[in-house]
Scaffold this motif. Sequence first.
Motif, PDB file in Angstrom:
ATOM      1  N   GLU A 370       0.831  -1.207   0.000  1.00  0.00           N
ATOM      2  CA  GLU A 370       0.000   0.000   0.000  1.00  0.00           C
ATOM      3  C   GLU A 370       0.861   1.251   0.000  1.00  0.00           C
ATOM      4  O   GLU A 370       0.596   2.215  -0.721  1.00  0.00           O
ATOM      5  N   ARG A 371       1.922   1.226   0.798  1.00  0.00           N
ATOM      6  CA  ARG A 371       2.835   2.366   0.857  1.00  0.00           C
ATOM      7  C   ARG A 371       3.524   2.586  -0.491  1.00  0.00           C
ATOM      8  O   ARG A 371       3.595   3.709  -1.001  1.00  0.00           O
ATOM      9  N   ASP A 372       4.018   1.506  -1.089  1.00  0.00           N
ATOM     10  CA  ASP A 372       4.775   1.619  -2.340  1.00  0.00           C
ATOM     11  C   ASP A 372       3.871   1.869  -3.541  1.00  0.00           C
ATOM     12  O   ASP A 372       4.312   2.469  -4.532  1.00  0.00           O
ATOM     13  N   LEU A 373       2.609   1.402  -3.452  1.00  0.00           N
ATOM     14  CA  LEU A 373       1.699   1.589  -4.577  1.00  0.00           C
ATOM     15  C   LEU A 373       1.404   3.065  -4.816  1.00  0.00           C
ATOM     16  O   LEU A 373       1.145   3.483  -5.951  1.00  0.00           O
ATOM     17  N   ILE A 420      -4.508  -4.982  -6.908  1.00  0.00           N
ATOM     18  CA  ILE A 420      -5.751  -4.297  -7.297  1.00  0.00           C
ATOM     19  C   ILE A 420      -6.694  -4.115  -6.100  1.00  0.00           C
ATOM     20  O   ILE A 420      -7.257  -3.027  -5.915  1.00  0.00           O
ATOM     21  N   PRO A 421      -6.894  -5.143  -5.233  1.00  0.00           N
ATOM     22  CA  PRO A 421      -7.741  -4.908  -4.048  1.00  0.00           C
ATOM     23  C   PRO A 421      -7.223  -3.783  -3.155  1.00  0.00           C
ATOM     24  O   PRO A 421      -8.003  -3.017  -2.593  1.00  0.00           O
ATOM     25  N   ILE A 422      -5.898  -3.659  -3.037  1.00  0.00           N
ATOM     26  CA  ILE A 422      -5.325  -2.579  -2.233  1.00  0.00           C
ATOM     27  C   ILE A 422      -5.613  -1.236  -2.890  1.00  0.00           C
ATOM     28  O   ILE A 422      -5.965  -0.255  -2.212  1.00  0.00           O
ATOM     29  N   ALA A 423      -5.488  -1.189  -4.213  1.00  0.00           N
ATOM     30  CA  ALA A 423      -5.772   0.051  -4.942  1.00  0.00           C
ATOM     31  C   ALA A 423      -7.233   0.449  -4.789  1.00  0.00           C
ATOM     32  O   ALA A 423      -7.553   1.638  -4.696  1.00  0.00           O
ATOM     33  N   GLU A 424      -8.124  -0.541  -4.737  1.00  0.00           N
ATOM     34  CA  GLU A 424      -9.543  -0.228  -4.569  1.00  0.00           C
ATOM     35  C   GLU A 424      -9.836   0.271  -3.154  1.00  0.00           C
ATOM     36  O   GLU A 424     -10.623   1.201  -2.965  1.00  0.00           O
ATOM     37  N   GLU A 425      -9.210  -0.342  -2.162  1.00  0.00           N
ATOM     38  CA  GLU A 425      -9.422   0.083  -0.778  1.00  0.00           C
ATOM     39  C   GLU A 425      -8.952   1.516  -0.556  1.00  0.00           C
ATOM     40  O   GLU A 425      -9.583   2.282   0.167  1.00  0.00           O
ATOM     41  N   THR A 426      -7.832   1.870  -1.149  1.00  0.00           N
ATOM     42  CA  THR A 426      -7.243   3.190  -0.928  1.00  0.00           C
ATOM     43  C   THR A 426      -7.774   4.254  -1.879  1.00  0.00           C
ATOM     44  O   THR A 426      -7.509   5.445  -1.685  1.00  0.00           O
ATOM     45  N   GLY A 427      -8.515   3.846  -2.924  1.00  0.00           N
ATOM     46  CA  GLY A 427      -9.006   4.803  -3.903  1.00  0.00           C
ATOM     47  C   GLY A 427      -8.011   5.109  -5.004  1.00  0.00           C
ATOM     48  O   GLY A 427      -8.313   5.867  -5.935  1.00  0.00           O
ATOM     49  N   LEU A 428      -6.812   4.520  -4.946  1.00  0.00           N
ATOM     50  CA  LEU A 428      -5.798   4.754  -5.980  1.00  0.00           C
ATOM     51  C   LEU A 428      -6.224   4.201  -7.328  1.00  0.00           C
ATOM     52  O   LEU A 428      -5.684   4.595  -8.364  1.00  0.00           O
ATOM     53  N   ILE A 429      -7.187   3.294  -7.320  1.00  0.00           N
ATOM     54  CA  ILE A 429      -7.617   2.650  -8.558  1.00  0.00           C
ATOM     55  C   ILE A 429      -8.169   3.661  -9.556  1.00  0.00           C
ATOM     56  O   ILE A 429      -8.084   3.447 -10.778  1.00  0.00           O
ATOM     57  N   VAL A 430      -8.715   4.781  -9.090  1.00  0.00           N
ATOM     58  CA  VAL A 430      -9.280   5.774 -10.006  1.00  0.00           C
ATOM     59  C   VAL A 430      -8.176   6.403 -10.846  1.00  0.00           C
ATOM     60  O   VAL A 430      -8.269   6.467 -12.082  1.00  0.00           O
ATOM     61  N   SER A 462     -13.363  -0.890 -12.263  1.00  0.00           N
ATOM     62  CA  SER A 462     -13.594  -1.121 -10.835  1.00  0.00           C
ATOM     63  C   SER A 462     -14.825  -0.336 -10.404  1.00  0.00           C
ATOM     64  O   SER A 462     -15.133   0.723 -10.963  1.00  0.00           O
ATOM     65  N   VAL A 463     -15.494  -0.853  -9.382  1.00  0.00           N
ATOM     66  CA  VAL A 463     -16.672  -0.155  -8.873  1.00  0.00           C
ATOM     67  C   VAL A 463     -16.296   1.225  -8.337  1.00  0.00           C
ATOM     68  O   VAL A 463     -17.100   2.164  -8.373  1.00  0.00           O
ATOM     69  N   ARG A 464     -15.051   1.375  -7.858  1.00  0.00           N
ATOM     70  CA  ARG A 464     -14.612   2.669  -7.338  1.00  0.00           C
ATOM     71  C   ARG A 464     -14.569   3.729  -8.437  1.00  0.00           C
ATOM     72  O   ARG A 464     -14.793   4.913  -8.181  1.00  0.00           O
ATOM     73  N   VAL A 465     -14.278   3.314  -9.658  1.00  0.00           N
ATOM     74  CA  VAL A 465     -14.264   4.262 -10.778  1.00  0.00           C
ATOM     75  C   VAL A 465     -15.673   4.755 -11.062  1.00  0.00           C
ATOM     76  O   VAL A 465     -15.891   5.943 -11.329  1.00  0.00           O
ATOM     77  N   PHE A 466     -16.655   3.858 -11.000  1.00  0.00           N
ATOM     78  CA  PHE A 466     -18.045   4.277 -11.203  1.00  0.00           C
ATOM     79  C   PHE A 466     -18.490   5.196 -10.069  1.00  0.00           C
ATOM     80  O   PHE A 466     -19.210   6.167 -10.294  1.00  0.00           O
ATOM     81  N   GLU A 467     -18.057   4.891  -8.831  1.00  0.00           N
ATOM     82  CA  GLU A 467     -18.419   5.744  -7.702  1.00  0.00           C
ATOM     83  C   GLU A 467     -17.838   7.148  -7.844  1.00  0.00           C
ATOM     84  O   GLU A 467     -18.453   8.122  -7.399  1.00  0.00           O
ATOM     85  N   SER A 468     -16.677   7.260  -8.447  1.00  0.00           N
ATOM     86  CA  SER A 468     -16.026   8.563  -8.585  1.00  0.00           C
ATOM     87  C   SER A 468     -16.784   9.503  -9.508  1.00  0.00           C
ATOM     88  O   SER A 468     -16.652  10.724  -9.424  1.00  0.00           O
ATOM     89  N   GLY A 469     -17.562   8.942 -10.438  1.00  0.00           N
ATOM     90  CA  GLY A 469     -18.286   9.762 -11.397  1.00  0.00           C
ATOM     91  C   GLY A 469     -17.408  10.368 -12.475  1.00  0.00           C
ATOM     92  O   GLY A 469     -17.841  11.252 -13.215  1.00  0.00           O
ATOM     93  N   GLU A 470     -16.149   9.902 -12.580  1.00  0.00           N
ATOM     94  CA  GLU A 470     -15.195  10.486 -13.516  1.00  0.00           C
ATOM     95  C   GLU A 470     -14.980   9.627 -14.759  1.00  0.00           C
ATOM     96  O   GLU A 470     -14.162   9.984 -15.615  1.00  0.00           O
ATOM     97  N   LEU A 471     -15.685   8.501 -14.865  1.00  0.00           N
ATOM     98  CA  LEU A 471     -15.403   7.551 -15.940  1.00  0.00           C
ATOM     99  C   LEU A 471     -15.620   8.163 -17.319  1.00  0.00           C
ATOM    100  O   LEU A 471     -14.746   8.079 -18.199  1.00  0.00           O
ATOM    101  N   THR A 472     -16.764   8.766 -17.546  1.00  0.00           N
ATOM    102  CA  THR A 472     -17.054   9.336 -18.870  1.00  0.00           C
ATOM    103  C   THR A 472     -16.028  10.401 -19.240  1.00  0.00           C
ATOM    104  O   THR A 472     -15.532  10.432 -20.378  1.00  0.00           O
TER     105      THR A 472
END
Length: 633
Positions: A370-373, A420-430, A462-472
């Motif tokens: 998580e730190r290095d990601l 990827i699960p770590i990126a989703e937990e931290t929000g880095l996936i967006v 990822s579901v986090r991308v849809f939650e962000s509202g930034e996909l489009t």
Amino acid sequence: MGVGVWSMHFVGMMAFHLETAMQYNTLLTVVSMLASIVASLIAFRVTTIIDAGIRQIASASLFMGSGILAMHYIGMQAIRAPIQISYDYFYFGLSILIAYAASFIALYLFRQQRTITDLNVGLKILYAAVMALAISGTHYMGMQAASFRVDKIHTNQMLNEMVQSESFLLVGVAIVTFVMLAVSSGAIFFDRNVLERMAYTDALTTLPNRHQLAKYFERSFPGKDSGFMLFIDLDRFKTINDTLGHDAGDLFIKEVALRLKAAISGDQTVFRLGGDEFLIASSKGRLQEAAQLADEIIAVIKKPYSVLGNEIYMTSSIGISLAPDHGMTRTALLKAADMAMYRAKEAGKNQYQFFDEETDRLLVRKLELERDLRKALINEELVIYYQPKWDAESNCVSGMEALMRWHHPQLGTIMPIEFIPIAEETGLIVAMTRWMIREVCKQNAEWQLHNLVHVCVSVNMSVRVFESGELTEMVVEALKAFAIKPGDLELEITESIAMYDLKDTIQQLRKLKELGVRVSMDDFGTGYSSLGSLDELPIDALKIDQNFIRQSGLPSKQAIISTIITIANLLNLEVIAEGVETEEQIGFLKSRGCRVMQGYYYGKPMDAKAVEAWLLHAANSVKEEVTVEVASA
């Protein structure tokens, strides 16, 4: 403090005798007391500043010393005629030096006392003695500097008033001293019985809190031979606050606290750490006793609750650490129990888990990743691999799937299943998805420019991308930046993404479909989507999960695969089979009407350069097959 300084001075003056009586000007006497009080207030206010340094202490000692001096010399000036006072400048200056120097040392030590939590009584007495030296030293050095002259004419008259004057001063000092002691006693009582209870007790449940836990370990938990700690976390407590409100949540927490207090015995103590987290510590007991108590706690918490007319059911996850096996300090045992609790949650909740070294190793690795990601994107450690999709009917490549890899500088290649699960937990996936869409569009544009291949490349969502509202917005920006046709980009969603917020998902996907971007549903058949809503989703393709393909030799799996292909055909959707590795699987899929396949049989995930080499090899192989067919004809 100020009143104490003033009282000391006038008690000393009462002990001082001349050949005649001394009378005091009442106004100046009160002013001398006020000077002492104000100076003490300012001095202690400055020294209580959290980050007070030497400069602040020096300024505070200036006020304190000035207050002592003002109190003394104004008090001396309050002595009325016929007594006249003159001063020796040497001793006068020495009294000033003593006042400031001793005040600085005393306030410095006072400041040190406030920063040391376990200060012993001896040092406290030393600090008090230094402050007493500043006060009494100034007084008696000032008295040494003073020379008294008495007008003999008024001596007899003053002797008659001596008793009255001393009685008045004695009563005044006594009253002030009594008030000082009363206020001090009240402050100590309030501090010990009210403030301390507030600081070390949870306001909602009256249980000991995290601060009391630290004191408990200092006094009651040796941890050398035995002892254990239970870290208790309520499962889905947030749902109660969200649905019934915070008042109901508070009442529920209070009820849980009562049940936990009733469940413990002996030297066991229950603490509330905050929110829905509790902790039970015991200085005695080993694995068997800890497991028995954990079973009782789980059973007690599972019993139904009645809160504001609502019947509530709750479960808990418990992590257990043992002393001295997992540590002897509060920090070590708390960390171990916390890790074990998360392991219990990951294992399905409503259970307890003991801490073990493997859990520690995995969680430490997760924290390191998580730190290095957070730096991986900036340091260009993320790379994209591509796996081809093959059209078995036309015998050509029909698309690519983009897959992210992480080349860690110390740990090597890390697979998506881990980071990827770590990126989703931290929000880095967006941010990672935004970067990936841009890189995919850039690479596809280069392939088309060099006439290597012109296919649609898919990117996992990822579901986090849809939650962000930034996909489009991120899709439109990437398409424009590299002049890629919308149909050359495909977004892969899972059933869980589709069902997370069905209405919002459909709205976002429709915007993308209006642009011309393709959408496919990945791992179809493994999630929990409803077939009733499948026709509402604006998608272009279904991807059959590789677990079905790998077991396609079983009649039951063949039936499921055939059903998925039939549903797709009826909905006019393309079908893509994942995980194809054998010719037998290819034959079965073709017989059922599936023509687009993806798997190691056709090509493993490759970086961009390897893809280019694969494309050239695949083109040559197709030409050779065509040549052989023509020759045979």
